[in-house]
Design a protein around this motif. Structure first.
Motif, PDB file in Angstrom:
ATOM      1  N   ASP A  11      63.625 -23.292  72.824  1.00  0.00           N
ATOM      2  CA  ASP A  11      64.943 -23.357  73.452  1.00  0.00           C
ATOM      3  C   ASP A  11      65.143 -24.775  73.962  1.00  0.00           C
ATOM      4  O   ASP A  11      64.173 -25.483  74.274  1.00  0.00           O
ATOM      5  N   LEU A  13      67.397 -26.952  76.907  1.00  0.00           N
ATOM      6  CA  LEU A  13      68.316 -26.986  78.046  1.00  0.00           C
ATOM      7  C   LEU A  13      69.452 -27.969  77.750  1.00  0.00           C
ATOM      8  O   LEU A  13      69.339 -28.810  76.852  1.00  0.00           O
ATOM      9  N   PRO A  14      70.573 -27.880  78.503  1.00  0.00           N
ATOM     10  CA  PRO A  14      71.716 -28.750  78.197  1.00  0.00           C
ATOM     11  C   PRO A  14      71.368 -30.236  78.116  1.00  0.00           C
ATOM     12  O   PRO A  14      71.820 -30.934  77.206  1.00  0.00           O
ATOM     13  N   GLU A  16      68.552 -31.549  77.353  1.00  0.00           N
ATOM     14  CA  GLU A  16      67.758 -31.773  76.142  1.00  0.00           C
ATOM     15  C   GLU A  16      68.641 -31.784  74.900  1.00  0.00           C
ATOM     16  O   GLU A  16      68.439 -32.597  73.985  1.00  0.00           O
ATOM     17  N   SER A 371      71.482 -38.091  78.575  1.00  0.00           N
ATOM     18  CA  SER A 371      71.502 -36.678  78.963  1.00  0.00           C
ATOM     19  C   SER A 371      72.713 -36.335  79.812  1.00  0.00           C
ATOM     20  O   SER A 371      72.845 -35.221  80.306  1.00  0.00           O
ATOM     21  N   GLN A 421      72.084 -30.555  90.632  1.00  0.00           N
ATOM     22  CA  GLN A 421      71.498 -29.745  89.568  1.00  0.00           C
ATOM     23  C   GLN A 421      72.234 -29.928  88.244  1.00  0.00           C
ATOM     24  O   GLN A 421      71.620 -29.893  87.175  1.00  0.00           O
TER      25      GLN A 421
END
Length: 458
Positions: A11, A13-14, A16, A371, A421
């Protein structure tokens, strides 16, 4: 039920995903700069299309897809009882997940030949699947980023693809070693070693040299039928480091001499030009480009030049990187012939996006904004400000600004924690005063600096 993933998959994450998209965008930019056009092919291909193209070991790594419906209904009962996997498989599975992007491309060219202008240059960035043993830098699902040209045997394309590899890794901030060899040189070696009929066995053994060492490679060669004299010839050949020192060893092989001449022409073409910022003299590149006599990529369809690119561990800051090849490729004389279209030579390279990602992450070499996606996060201190904030975020989005809104009025500390976050670079704080005046307090999260801006300035 405990959620799990199939082995060899991941998976993202955003943040990544955004970093991966950065890699794809750099590679795509260079593909387009060199005139390559995008195509797409299906996730699945008929097994008849895939099998027999990657060597015996490659065929074992194909993911097979079960036939629709009651797939065992047409299976032979005797084969099932005897547990004859090969026979049963042929009865219950006609399709497989693509193993690479090159064989599907060959099939694509044959099917669409009347719609294409040759030479045809294509790029594709899509996932592939291999039932390999997962380990660092090796996954069962991963993306390949391929550039191929078919319809020409010009060695200009070998030089061009070498330049493309050089430029991509420069922009990604990675120092790389771009190694080249030629399958015709290896065919010449097989000829003088008396292994012309076992060339694939020889090249597959040599391809493992950097992983298992010479002693085990020699053992594999012996097991494949090479006598002591042949093993000694191969060792003497592999000890040669320069193209000039290999040439005398292949003096009695016409195909070997042809491979040397082709590779020398590629090096000469690359040496004739330099990108403006690479260095002072002609032929200067961003990365090391060198001949590697041990390079023997094992894919069945390569017939000419072959590339393999690795992280340059001699470069400052990259000494500790332990990773296999991060790109590779080769020339194939007539891959489309297996689909009924002869005389369609091609050549291409492929970037291993997953490994490039892992290396950039280990080196902490991604750009700071790779990112990031959000430009502003709006935080409203009361319900009246929230209504105003919704109007403001709508107008910002309409102007092309990447903006989001915390969905309700809350304590500022709570909203700031959420902004942190989210990785928001800036927050716009809106209270009743800001809503009335149209001047907004904007805080930069990284530094804590604060300024007042109008909607127009935003």
């Amino acid at each position: 039920m405990k959620p799990t993933l199939p082995k060899g998959t991941r998976d993202f994450l955003p943040a990544e995903v955004r970093r991966r998209n950065y890699i794809f965008s750099v590679i795509t930019k260079h593909f387009r700069r060199f005139g390559y056009q995008p195509i797409e092919t299906p996730v699945m291909e008929n097994l008849a299309t895939l099998t027999g193209k990657y060597g015996e070991e490659g065929d074992k790594l194909l993911f097979k897809v079960l036939n629709n419906g009651d797939y065992l209904k047409k299976a032979n009962a005797e084969d099932l009882t005897a547990k004859n996997s090969d026979k049963v498989l042929a009865q219950i599975s006609k399709r497989g997940l693509r193993y690479d992007l090159t064989v599907p491309f060959a099939r694509y060219v044959v099917m669409h030949q009347n719609d294409l202008a040759f030479p045809f240059k294509r790029y594709a960035i899509m996932p592939v699947w291999r039932a390999d043993r997962p380990q660092k830098g090796r996954y069962q699902e991963f993306y390949q980023c391929d550039a191929d040209v078919v319809g020409s045997d010009s060695l200009l394309y070998e030089a061009e693809l070498t330049q493309l590899l050089d430029g991509v890794f420069h922009e990604l901030g990675l120092k790389a070693v771009i190694r080249l060899n030629n399958r015709k040189i290896l065919a010449g070696l097989a000829e003088i070693a008396g292994m012309a009929d076992n060339m694939m066995d020889m090249t597959m053994a040599i391809d493992k040299l950097d992983k298992i060492g010479w002693e085990k490679v020699a053992g594999e060669l012996s097991n494949k039928g090479a006598d002591a004299g042949a093993v000694e010839v191969i060792k003497r050949f592999l000890d040669a480091k320069e193209l000039d020192s290999v040439a005398p060893l292949l003096a009695d092989s016409e195909i070997g001499k042809q491979g040397i001449a082709e590779l020398q022409e590629v090096f000469d073409l690359v040496a004739a030009t330099s990108p403006p910022s690479a260095g002072e003299g002609p032929g200067e590149r961003y990365n090391r480009i060198e001949f590697d006599v041990t390079l023997a990529r094992g894919l069945n369809y390569y017939t000419g030049a072959i590339w393999e690119v690795a992280v340059d561990t001699d470069a400052p800051g990259q000494e500790a990187i332990k990773m296999g090849s991060i790109a590779g490729g080769g020339r194939y004389a007539d891959l489309t012939a297996i689909f009924g279209m002869k005389d369609m030579p091609g050549v291409g390279v492929s970037f291993g996006a997953e490994r490039i990602y892992d290396v950039l992450e280990e080196l902490d070499a991604f750009p700071e904004d790779a990112s990031e996606d959000l430009q502003y996060l709006l935080l409203c201190l009361d319900d009246a400000a929230l209504a105003h904030g919704f109007g403001l975020v709508s107008r910002l989005r309409a102007r092309g600004v990447h903006a989001d809104l915390y969905p309700k009025a809350a304590k500022l500390n709570k909203m700031m924690k959420y902004a942190d976050q989210r990785g928001a670079p800036k927050v716009i704080i809106i209270g009743s005063r800001e809503a009335e005046s149209g001047e907004y307090s904007v805080k930069t999260m990284g530094t804590g600096a604060q300024e007042t801006l109008t909607e127009t300035a935003l």
